[in-house]
Design a protein around this motif. Structure first.
Motif, PDB file in Angstrom:
ATOM      1  N   ASP A  65     -11.504   7.503   0.796  1.00  8.77           N
ATOM      2  CA  ASP A  65     -11.391   6.064   0.575  1.00  8.77           C
ATOM      3  C   ASP A  65     -10.514   5.726  -0.623  1.00  8.77           C
ATOM      4  N   ASP A  66     -10.042   6.747  -1.333  1.00 10.33           N
ATOM      5  CA  ASP A  66      -9.129   6.511  -2.457  1.00 10.33           C
ATOM      6  C   ASP A  66      -7.724   6.166  -1.975  1.00 10.33           C
ATOM      7  N   TYR A  67      -7.507   6.263  -0.654  1.00 12.17           N
ATOM      8  CA  TYR A  67      -6.171   6.052  -0.090  1.00 12.17           C
ATOM      9  C   TYR A  67      -6.161   4.870   0.871  1.00 12.17           C
ATOM     10  N   GLU A  68      -5.064   4.141   0.846  1.00 12.48           N
ATOM     11  CA  GLU A  68      -4.772   3.131   1.855  1.00 12.48           C
ATOM     12  C   GLU A  68      -4.007   3.790   2.999  1.00 12.48           C
ATOM     13  N   ILE A  69      -4.233   3.311   4.225  1.00  8.89           N
ATOM     14  CA  ILE A  69      -3.436   3.730   5.380  1.00  8.89           C
ATOM     15  C   ILE A  69      -2.711   2.498   5.894  1.00  8.89           C
ATOM     16  N   LEU A  70      -1.391   2.551   5.887  1.00 10.31           N
ATOM     17  CA  LEU A  70      -0.570   1.421   6.300  1.00 10.31           C
ATOM     18  C   LEU A  70       0.226   1.776   7.547  1.00 10.31           C
ATOM     19  N   PHE A  71       0.370   0.814   8.450  1.00 10.29           N
ATOM     20  CA  PHE A  71       1.239   0.954   9.614  1.00 10.29           C
ATOM     21  C   PHE A  71       2.403  -0.018   9.421  1.00 10.29           C
ATOM     22  N   LEU A  72       3.573   0.533   9.141  1.00 10.47           N
ATOM     23  CA  LEU A  72       4.739  -0.281   8.802  1.00 10.47           C
ATOM     24  C   LEU A  72       5.845  -0.082   9.830  1.00 10.47           C
ATOM     25  N   GLN A  73       6.937  -0.800   9.622  1.00  9.82           N
ATOM     26  CA  GLN A  73       8.107  -0.685  10.487  1.00  9.82           C
ATOM     27  C   GLN A  73       9.307  -0.217   9.653  1.00  9.82           C
ATOM     28  N   GLY A  74      10.418   0.048  10.304  1.00  6.19           N
ATOM     29  CA  GLY A  74      11.618   0.458   9.584  1.00  6.19           C
ATOM     30  C   GLY A  74      11.819   1.951   9.494  1.00  6.19           C
ATOM     31  N   GLY A  75      10.882   2.734  10.014  1.00  7.38           N
ATOM     32  CA  GLY A  75      11.038   4.181  10.015  1.00  7.38           C
ATOM     33  C   GLY A  75      10.944   4.783   8.615  1.00  7.38           C
ATOM     34  N   ALA A  76      11.050   6.106   8.560  1.00  3.17           N
ATOM     35  CA  ALA A  76      11.078   6.779   7.262  1.00  3.17           C
ATOM     36  C   ALA A  76      12.278   6.323   6.447  1.00  3.17           C
ATOM     37  N   SER A  77      13.342   5.917   7.120  1.00  2.00           N
ATOM     38  CA  SER A  77      14.555   5.492   6.410  1.00  2.00           C
ATOM     39  C   SER A  77      14.298   4.297   5.505  1.00  2.00           C
ATOM     40  N   LEU A  78      13.442   3.370   5.920  1.00  2.00           N
ATOM     41  CA  LEU A  78      13.105   2.257   5.040  1.00  2.00           C
ATOM     42  C   LEU A  78      12.255   2.733   3.869  1.00  2.00           C
ATOM     43  N   GLN A  79      11.438   3.764   4.095  1.00  3.17           N
ATOM     44  CA  GLN A  79      10.633   4.304   3.001  1.00  3.17           C
ATOM     45  C   GLN A  79      11.490   4.947   1.916  1.00  3.17           C
ATOM     46  N   PHE A  80      12.695   5.403   2.272  1.00  3.45           N
ATOM     47  CA  PHE A  80      13.600   5.930   1.256  1.00  3.45           C
ATOM     48  C   PHE A  80      13.858   4.881   0.171  1.00  3.45           C
ATOM     49  N   THR A  81      13.854   3.614   0.581  1.00  5.14           N
ATOM     50  CA  THR A  81      14.074   2.504  -0.352  1.00  5.14           C
ATOM     51  C   THR A  81      12.759   1.939  -0.869  1.00  5.14           C
ATOM     52  N   MET A  82      11.812   1.740   0.014  1.00  8.10           N
ATOM     53  CA  MET A  82      10.550   1.102  -0.351  1.00  8.10           C
ATOM     54  C   MET A  82       9.771   1.922  -1.380  1.00  8.10           C
ATOM     55  N   LYS A 209      -2.194   6.487  -2.295  1.00  9.26           N
ATOM     56  CA  LYS A 209      -3.312   6.443  -3.233  1.00  9.26           C
ATOM     57  C   LYS A 209      -3.400   5.048  -3.836  1.00  9.26           C
ATOM     58  N   LYS A 210      -4.587   4.488  -3.813  1.00  9.90           N
ATOM     59  CA  LYS A 210      -4.752   3.079  -4.170  1.00  9.90           C
ATOM     60  C   LYS A 210      -4.314   2.765  -5.586  1.00  9.90           C
ATOM     61  N   ASP A 211      -4.522   3.690  -6.516  1.00  9.29           N
ATOM     62  CA  ASP A 211      -4.169   3.363  -7.897  1.00  9.29           C
ATOM     63  C   ASP A 211      -2.660   3.249  -8.108  1.00  9.29           C
ATOM     64  N   LEU A 212      -1.865   3.769  -7.175  1.00  4.78           N
ATOM     65  CA  LEU A 212      -0.414   3.636  -7.291  1.00  4.78           C
ATOM     66  C   LEU A 212       0.060   2.229  -6.945  1.00  4.78           C
ATOM     67  N   LEU A 213      -0.784   1.455  -6.285  1.00  6.73           N
ATOM     68  CA  LEU A 213      -0.415   0.078  -5.967  1.00  6.73           C
ATOM     69  C   LEU A 213      -0.182  -0.744  -7.231  1.00  6.73           C
ATOM     70  N   GLU A 214      -0.764  -0.302  -8.337  1.00  8.27           N
ATOM     71  CA  GLU A 214      -0.606  -1.030  -9.594  1.00  8.27           C
ATOM     72  C   GLU A 214       0.825  -1.004 -10.102  1.00  8.27           C
ATOM     73  N   ARG A 215       1.622  -0.070  -9.575  1.00 13.79           N
ATOM     74  CA  ARG A 215       3.015   0.027 -10.029  1.00 13.79           C
ATOM     75  C   ARG A 215       3.922  -1.037  -9.399  1.00 13.79           C
ATOM     76  N   SER A 216       3.524  -1.577  -8.271  1.00 14.26           N
ATOM     77  CA  SER A 216       4.382  -2.554  -7.575  1.00 14.26           C
ATOM     78  C   SER A 216       4.512  -3.819  -8.419  1.00 14.26           C
ATOM     79  N   LYS A 217       5.712  -4.351  -8.450  1.00 10.82           N
ATOM     80  CA  LYS A 217       6.008  -5.513  -9.287  1.00 10.82           C
ATOM     81  C   LYS A 217       5.962  -6.801  -8.468  1.00 10.82           C
ATOM     82  N   ASP A 218       5.585  -7.872  -9.109  1.00 15.69           N
ATOM     83  CA  ASP A 218       5.515  -9.171  -8.440  1.00 15.69           C
ATOM     84  C   ASP A 218       6.877  -9.670  -7.994  1.00 15.69           C
ATOM     85  N   SER A 219       7.945  -9.111  -8.559  1.00 13.62           N
ATOM     86  CA  SER A 219       9.299  -9.552  -8.201  1.00 13.62           C
ATOM     87  C   SER A 219       9.781  -8.960  -6.882  1.00 13.62           C
ATOM     88  N   LEU A 220       9.019  -8.020  -6.326  1.00 11.40           N
ATOM     89  CA  LEU A 220       9.424  -7.405  -5.056  1.00 11.40           C
ATOM     90  C   LEU A 220       9.353  -8.405  -3.914  1.00 11.40           C
TER      91      LEU A 220
END
Length: 359
Positions: A65-82, A209-220
């Motif tokens: 439960d320490d991890y989020e599971i997300l279903f996104l779009q854009g393929g792994a290629s979008l994750q290179f940026t995200m 990992k949920k604690d990494l969500l704290e790194r995301s910035k509001d400007s995104l």
């Protein structure tokens, strides 16, 4: 109808049992009178699909439960940026281990976002082996270490995952997720396009990992912020409903046959059939990857001449094999033997390789 002997690198084979269930439910999913593609993603039937897919993935990979599971779009290629947009902290570095084209592309995109640096590379050896990671304790001021766990083009795979790191380990597992058990707790983030081992193209799994969500910035931008999708259970926008439904069916199939442990046993058996034929051919077939770095998912090899290669691929096509051409950047041949590729199909390929060599 005769099914193809499908060795495509991706999109690739889906379990026949899954396709039959999808066919049965095509016009009427569980009494709704609709195909999954036709129903609202806010409806109860689809919300159940989404929830069940997450629960199955959590079970199969033992995700806490320490991890989020997300279903996104854009393929792994979008994750290179995200990924760097969310996890690369100001004034810190994203470290990358280069093991092929996909890790090169991931690095290229990260450099557009911030400071990214190569810590190990197999490029000088034409990516025939997974490079050794040394002095990891000296990685200072790092936001994460990125690896590509399996390399489809070159046929190599990480077997010794970096451990005891002082920064999060991130992995692109697009081509080997669920091929064997993994310790998810060793990773800060895992991402994977579904179209090789998890389902059809169109949906990308992110395990974060949920604690990494704290790194995301509001400007995104909202759609590029992991928090957006975590808060909305991957339903912030219209998801690829049919792809998620098929993902759920594939996970049900994997669970029914024994999960990651059973899949690993089967995948090792399939890989051994082809590698044994290569090793026993006295150089007629030459494997691209060094033995210690060989992939369970992509078996890459060459023949002694272009004429032999062309003849091999031509005869294979006539016999119903598809997808055996090597990637255009390296040539030769490649057999992608993902989870859903049946053992019988691999046995037929190994026999064809032996017959062709003998003749």
């Amino acid at each position: 109808m005769k099914r193809a002997l499908n060795f495509n690198a991706g999109p690739t084979a889906l379990p026949e049992a899954v396709l039959k269930i999808a066919e049965k439910e095509w016009l009427n999913y569980k009494g709704t009178g609709m195909n999954v593609m036709e129903m609202s993603h806010r409806s109860k039937p689809y919300e159940e699909i989404n929830t069940q897919a997450q629960a199955l993935l959590r079970k199969l990979l033992n995700i806490s439960d320490d991890y989020e599971i997300l279903f996104l779009q854009g393929g792994a290629s979008l994750q290179f940026t995200m990924l760097p947009m969310n996890l690369l902290e100001e004034g810190k570095k994203g470290y990358y281990a280069l093991t092929g084209s996909w890790s090169e592309k991931a690095l290229k995109e990260a450099k557009k976002i911030g400071d990214a640096e190569v810590v190990a590379s197999g490029k000088d050896n034409n990516y025939t082996t997974i490079p050794k990671l040394t002095d990891l304790d000296s990685l200072e001021n790092g936001s994460y270490l990125h690896i590509t766990s399996n390399n489809t083009i070159y046929g190599t795979q990480w077997n010794d995952i970096p451990s005891n790191l002082n920064l999060p380990l991130v992995a692109d597992m697009s081509s080997d997720i669920l091929c064997r058990p993994i310790d998810v707790n060793s990773y800060g983030l895992i991402y994977a396009g579904a179209q090789k081992n998890l389902g059809p193209s169109g949906v990308t799994v992110v395990i974060l990992k949920k604690d990494l969500l704290e790194r995301s910035k509001d400007s995104l931008p909202s759609m590029l912020d992991y928090r957006t999708h975590a808060k909305n259970d991957s339903l912030y926008n219209t998801p690829p409903t049919l792809a998620v439904y098929l993902l759920k069916l594939v996970l049900e199939w994997a669970d029914s046959i024994g999960g990651a442990e059973a899949l690993e046993t089967m995948n090792k058996q399939k890989a051994a059939l082809l590698y044994n034929e290569i090793d026993e051919s006295n150089g007629f077939y030459s494997g691209h990857a060094e033995v210690s770095s060989r992939s369970l998912m992509n078996v890459t090899f060459t023949l002694n001449s272009k004429e032999l290669t062309d003849a091999f691929l031509s005869e294979a096509k006539e016999l119903g094999f598809t997808g055996l051409n090597g990637h255009r950047s390296v040539g030769g041949c490649r057999a992608s033997i993902y989870n859903a590729v049946p053992l019988e199909h691999v046995e037929k390929l190994a026999q064809f390789m032996k017959d062709f060599r003998t003749r």
